[in-house]
Write an enzyme that holds these catalytic residues in place. Sequence first.
Site, PDB file in Angstrom:
ATOM      1  N   HIS A   1     -14.941   0.471  -1.605  1.00  0.00           N
ATOM      2  CA  HIS A   1     -13.794  -0.397  -1.300  1.00  0.00           C
ATOM      3  C   HIS A   1     -12.712   0.319  -0.493  1.00  0.00           C
ATOM      4  O   HIS A   1     -11.575  -0.131  -0.436  1.00  0.00           O
ATOM      5  CB  HIS A   1     -13.199  -0.973  -2.596  1.00  0.00           C
ATOM      6  CG  HIS A   1     -14.116  -1.953  -3.277  1.00  0.00           C
ATOM      7  ND1 HIS A   1     -14.106  -2.184  -4.637  1.00  0.00           N
ATOM      8  CD2 HIS A   1     -15.099  -2.759  -2.773  1.00  0.00           C
ATOM      9  CE1 HIS A   1     -15.026  -3.085  -4.938  1.00  0.00           C
ATOM     10  NE2 HIS A   1     -15.645  -3.444  -3.829  1.00  0.00           N
TER      11      HIS A   1
ATOM     12  N   CYS B   1      -9.650  -1.033  17.463  1.00  0.00           N
ATOM     13  CA  CYS B   1     -10.745  -0.235  18.028  1.00  0.00           C
ATOM     14  C   CYS B   1     -11.570   0.426  16.912  1.00  0.00           C
ATOM     15  O   CYS B   1     -11.245   0.324  15.731  1.00  0.00           O
ATOM     16  CB  CYS B   1     -10.216   0.805  19.007  1.00  0.00           C
ATOM     17  SG  CYS B   1      -9.341   2.190  18.254  1.00  0.00           S
TER      18      CYS B   1
ATOM     19  N   GLU C   1     -13.996  -1.571 -23.045  1.00  0.00           N
ATOM     20  CA  GLU C   1     -14.288  -2.983 -23.310  1.00  0.00           C
ATOM     21  C   GLU C   1     -15.653  -3.372 -22.769  1.00  0.00           C
ATOM     22  O   GLU C   1     -16.094  -2.844 -21.753  1.00  0.00           O
ATOM     23  CB  GLU C   1     -13.228  -3.874 -22.648  1.00  0.00           C
ATOM     24  CG  GLU C   1     -11.908  -3.868 -23.401  1.00  0.00           C
ATOM     25  CD  GLU C   1     -10.751  -4.315 -22.529  1.00  0.00           C
ATOM     26  OE1 GLU C   1     -10.990  -5.151 -21.631  1.00  0.00           O
ATOM     27  OE2 GLU C   1      -9.634  -3.821 -22.742  1.00  0.00           O
TER      28      GLU C   1
ATOM     29  N   GLN D   1     -15.658   2.251  -6.912  1.00  0.00           N
ATOM     30  CA  GLN D   1     -14.942   1.074  -6.412  1.00  0.00           C
ATOM     31  C   GLN D   1     -13.446   1.396  -6.289  1.00  0.00           C
ATOM     32  O   GLN D   1     -12.667   0.583  -5.820  1.00  0.00           O
ATOM     33  CB  GLN D   1     -15.122  -0.104  -7.367  1.00  0.00           C
ATOM     34  CG  GLN D   1     -16.565  -0.539  -7.503  1.00  0.00           C
ATOM     35  CD  GLN D   1     -16.743  -1.552  -8.629  1.00  0.00           C
ATOM     36  OE1 GLN D   1     -16.601  -2.742  -8.437  1.00  0.00           O
ATOM     37  NE2 GLN D   1     -17.025  -1.054  -9.822  1.00  0.00           N
ATOM     38  N   ASN D   2     -13.082   2.577  -6.754  1.00  0.00           N
ATOM     39  CA  ASN D   2     -11.661   2.949  -6.750  1.00  0.00           C
ATOM     40  C   ASN D   2     -11.244   3.494  -5.390  1.00  0.00           C
ATOM     41  O   ASN D   2     -12.032   4.135  -4.696  1.00  0.00           O
ATOM     42  CB  ASN D   2     -11.388   3.991  -7.839  1.00  0.00           C
ATOM     43  CG  ASN D   2     -11.744   3.452  -9.214  1.00  0.00           C
ATOM     44  OD1 ASN D   2     -11.698   2.245  -9.427  1.00  0.00           O
ATOM     45  ND2 ASN D   2     -12.105   4.340 -10.125  1.00  0.00           N
ATOM     46  N   VAL D   3     -10.000   3.250  -5.031  1.00  0.00           N
ATOM     47  CA  VAL D   3      -9.512   3.687  -3.722  1.00  0.00           C
ATOM     48  C   VAL D   3      -8.669   4.960  -3.837  1.00  0.00           C
ATOM     49  O   VAL D   3      -8.296   5.550  -2.824  1.00  0.00           O
ATOM     50  CB  VAL D   3      -8.712   2.564  -3.008  1.00  0.00           C
ATOM     51  CG1 VAL D   3      -9.617   1.362  -2.741  1.00  0.00           C
ATOM     52  CG2 VAL D   3      -7.489   2.142  -3.812  1.00  0.00           C
TER      53      VAL D   3
ATOM     54  N   CYS E   1      -1.922   2.378  17.153  1.00  0.00           N
ATOM     55  CA  CYS E   1      -2.982   3.216  17.709  1.00  0.00           C
ATOM     56  C   CYS E   1      -2.720   3.368  19.210  1.00  0.00           C
ATOM     57  O   CYS E   1      -2.027   2.543  19.814  1.00  0.00           O
ATOM     58  CB  CYS E   1      -4.306   2.515  17.459  1.00  0.00           C
ATOM     59  SG  CYS E   1      -5.746   3.359  18.126  1.00  0.00           S
TER      60      CYS E   1
ATOM     61  N   TYR F   1       0.817  -1.216   0.000  1.00  0.00           N
ATOM     62  CA  TYR F   1       0.000   0.000   0.000  1.00  0.00           C
ATOM     63  C   TYR F   1       0.851   1.267   0.000  1.00  0.00           C
ATOM     64  O   TYR F   1       0.406   2.313  -0.497  1.00  0.00           O
ATOM     65  CB  TYR F   1      -1.025  -0.030   1.144  1.00  0.00           C
ATOM     66  CG  TYR F   1      -2.140  -0.990   0.789  1.00  0.00           C
ATOM     67  CD1 TYR F   1      -3.099  -0.624  -0.152  1.00  0.00           C
ATOM     68  CD2 TYR F   1      -2.179  -2.275   1.302  1.00  0.00           C
ATOM     69  CE1 TYR F   1      -4.075  -1.514  -0.550  1.00  0.00           C
ATOM     70  CE2 TYR F   1      -3.164  -3.178   0.915  1.00  0.00           C
ATOM     71  CZ  TYR F   1      -4.102  -2.782  -0.011  1.00  0.00           C
ATOM     72  OH  TYR F   1      -5.065  -3.667  -0.423  1.00  0.00           O
TER      73      TYR F   1
HETATM   74 ZN   LIG Z   1      -7.155   1.593  18.190  1.00  0.00          ZN
END
Ligand SMILES: [Zn+2]
Length: 234
Positions: A112, A123, A207, A94-96, A143, A59
């Site tokens: 998504h 949490c 397409e 649907q794209n991030v 966190c 990512y």
């Molecule tokens: Zn947390």
Amino acid sequence: MIEISEQDRVFILTGAGISAESGLPTFRGAGGLWRSYRVEEVASPRAWQHDPRLVWEFYSMRRRVAAAAKPNPGHLALAQLERTLQERLFLCTQNVDSLHEQAGSRRLVHMHGELFKSRCDRCDRRPFYDAETYEPPADIPRCHCGGQIRPHICWFGEVPYHLDRIFEVLAQATLFIAVGTAGVVEPAASFVTHLSGRAPSYYVGPEEPANASAFTKCFLAKSGELLPALFHRL
Ligand SMILES: [Zn+2]
């Protein structure tokens, strides 16, 4: 041309094809590989449990690539349509990536998830804006609750976000337009069937999608070339 009346409520679904026209690779679907990994192997809860650093490497790479991309005329045309229709337009992507936001779209949901948001894996703290990259030797951020910070992405095997809102808007829609989505990934591939018989539905993309027969009409062309001239207000 797609004619839009004063009464129409327009639901737009976008997929990887519109981002691909801005140079972003499509990882989902057949042949999606990163290094030697199939994308399912790095975009899953199982991968996160076994090797969260590998997941963050993937990512982090995607954040870097997406940060350099710019919206194309297809994104801009949809943002323009939103300015005209306002609350009568709903965009579900649907794209991030954030190319729709960069183009000016505001009424949208990312079913998504969002590449530039992270959240806690333990949490219920809200997802927060995060454009950082986390690659070895960096540690995985934590966190305050002790949980690990993960990408705010709907991984394979997880339930997409905003489904209640999406189906509520679909039920009211009088016009459905899908852009650059192959018609394979559920539940998005079935959205068009919620309007079948009661409202027109259109597909725009280079397409033919797998669910082509569900549409009133398919416009087979790049969205960046077709969308800017496609809409006609009655
Ligand atoms: Zn947390």
